[in-house]
Design a protein around this motif. Structure first.
Motif, PDB file in Angstrom:
ATOM      1  N   ASP A   1      57.778  29.563  -4.960  1.00 22.40           N
ATOM      2  CA  ASP A   1      58.687  30.257  -5.787  1.00 22.40           C
ATOM      3  C   ASP A   1      58.955  31.604  -5.170  1.00 22.40           C
ATOM      4  O   ASP A   1      60.134  32.172  -5.135  1.00 22.40           O
TER       5      ASP A   1
ATOM      6  N   TYR B   1      65.369  27.886  -3.691  1.00 24.94           N
ATOM      7  CA  TYR B   1      65.177  26.406  -4.329  1.00 24.94           C
ATOM      8  C   TYR B   1      65.247  26.837  -5.862  1.00 24.94           C
ATOM      9  O   TYR B   1      65.298  25.815  -6.570  1.00 24.94           O
TER      10      TYR B   1
ATOM     11  N   THR C   1      63.038  27.181  -8.035  1.00 23.16           N
ATOM     12  CA  THR C   1      61.779  26.420  -8.718  1.00 23.16           C
ATOM     13  C   THR C   1      60.989  27.296  -9.563  1.00 23.16           C
ATOM     14  O   THR C   1      60.803  28.556  -9.330  1.00 23.16           O
ATOM     15  N   LYS C   2      60.285  26.904 -10.523  1.00 24.86           N
ATOM     16  CA  LYS C   2      59.292  27.711 -11.385  1.00 24.86           C
ATOM     17  C   LYS C   2      58.132  26.824 -11.244  1.00 24.86           C
ATOM     18  O   LYS C   2      57.977  25.819 -11.697  1.00 24.86           O
TER      19      LYS C   2
ATOM     20  N   ALA D   1      58.693  23.563  -9.184  1.00 24.68           N
ATOM     21  CA  ALA D   1      59.257  22.457  -9.863  1.00 24.68           C
ATOM     22  C   ALA D   1      60.867  23.002 -10.315  1.00 24.68           C
ATOM     23  O   ALA D   1      60.855  24.018 -10.724  1.00 24.68           O
ATOM     24  N   THR D   2      61.518  22.094 -10.577  1.00 22.71           N
ATOM     25  CA  THR D   2      62.940  22.083 -11.175  1.00 22.71           C
ATOM     26  C   THR D   2      62.867  21.169 -12.402  1.00 22.71           C
ATOM     27  O   THR D   2      62.740  19.971 -12.490  1.00 22.71           O
TER      28      THR D   2
ATOM     29  N   SER E   1      60.889  18.219  -7.764  1.00 17.95           N
ATOM     30  CA  SER E   1      60.671  19.233  -6.669  1.00 17.95           C
ATOM     31  C   SER E   1      61.456  18.946  -5.327  1.00 17.95           C
ATOM     32  O   SER E   1      61.805  17.645  -5.121  1.00 17.95           O
TER      33      SER E   1
ATOM     34  N   ASP F   1      65.763  15.305  -4.606  1.00 22.03           N
ATOM     35  CA  ASP F   1      64.827  15.878  -5.508  1.00 22.03           C
ATOM     36  C   ASP F   1      63.584  14.983  -5.700  1.00 22.03           C
ATOM     37  O   ASP F   1      63.847  13.762  -6.276  1.00 22.03           O
TER      38      ASP F   1
END
Length: 147
Positions: free
Chosen positions: A47, A53, A55-56, A59-60, A69, A140
């Motif tokens: 992150d 990307y 993401t948090k 992950a998305t 991911s 993904d």
């Protein structure tokens, strides 16, 4: 900065071993010597270091409820980590073995023809991200959070 570093301890050891651990949130490299002493450890948080990307926790979360991911994010993280080692004058010539562990429930799907790419077309003058950007069947990757 999203990076935790334990500086390389200087030693007279000739043999080094690299271990990569790919988790949901980060990529960590650990370097040990032939007496199993930890010589260096460094982590890269996806992150923070690769914010493009979006993401948090690596992950998305998609509108349909799926959680994935970005596959190429993991490849770019490896590029960044290897570049950091290179820029710190890491003695790659002393590495005798490389080990890696990945997410227990993360999946990567290669496209047909990816084997030939890995066997013959990779070159050290380009990043792995650039060379592998079209090697995956899906962009993904499903991960453990998507159950």
């Amino acid at each position: 900065t999203g990076c935790q570093v334990q500086n390389m301890k200087r030693s007279n050891v000739s043999d080094l071993y690299l271990g990569f651990d790919l988790s949901t949130q980060s990529l960590t490299v650990t370097v040990i010597d032939d007496k199993l002493n930890v010589i260096r450890e460094e982590s890269l948080n996806f992150d923070n270091v690769l914010p493009h990307y979006q993401t948090k926790g690596g992950a998305t979360r998609h509108e349909d409820g799926s959680i994935t991911s970005p596959t190429i994010m993991w490849v770019e993280a490896l590029d960044v980590m290897l570049d950091r080692l290179k820029n710190s004058n890491f003695p790659f010539q002393q590495v005798r073995a490389i080990s890696a562990s990945g997410q227990q429930h993360g999946s990567v799907y290669w496209k047909k023809g990816a084997r030939e790419l890995l066997d013959t077309l990779l070159t050290p003058d380009k990043t792995l991200k650039d060379q592998l950007s079209n090697a995956f069947a899906i962009n993904d990757s499903p991960i453990w959070m998507d159950s």
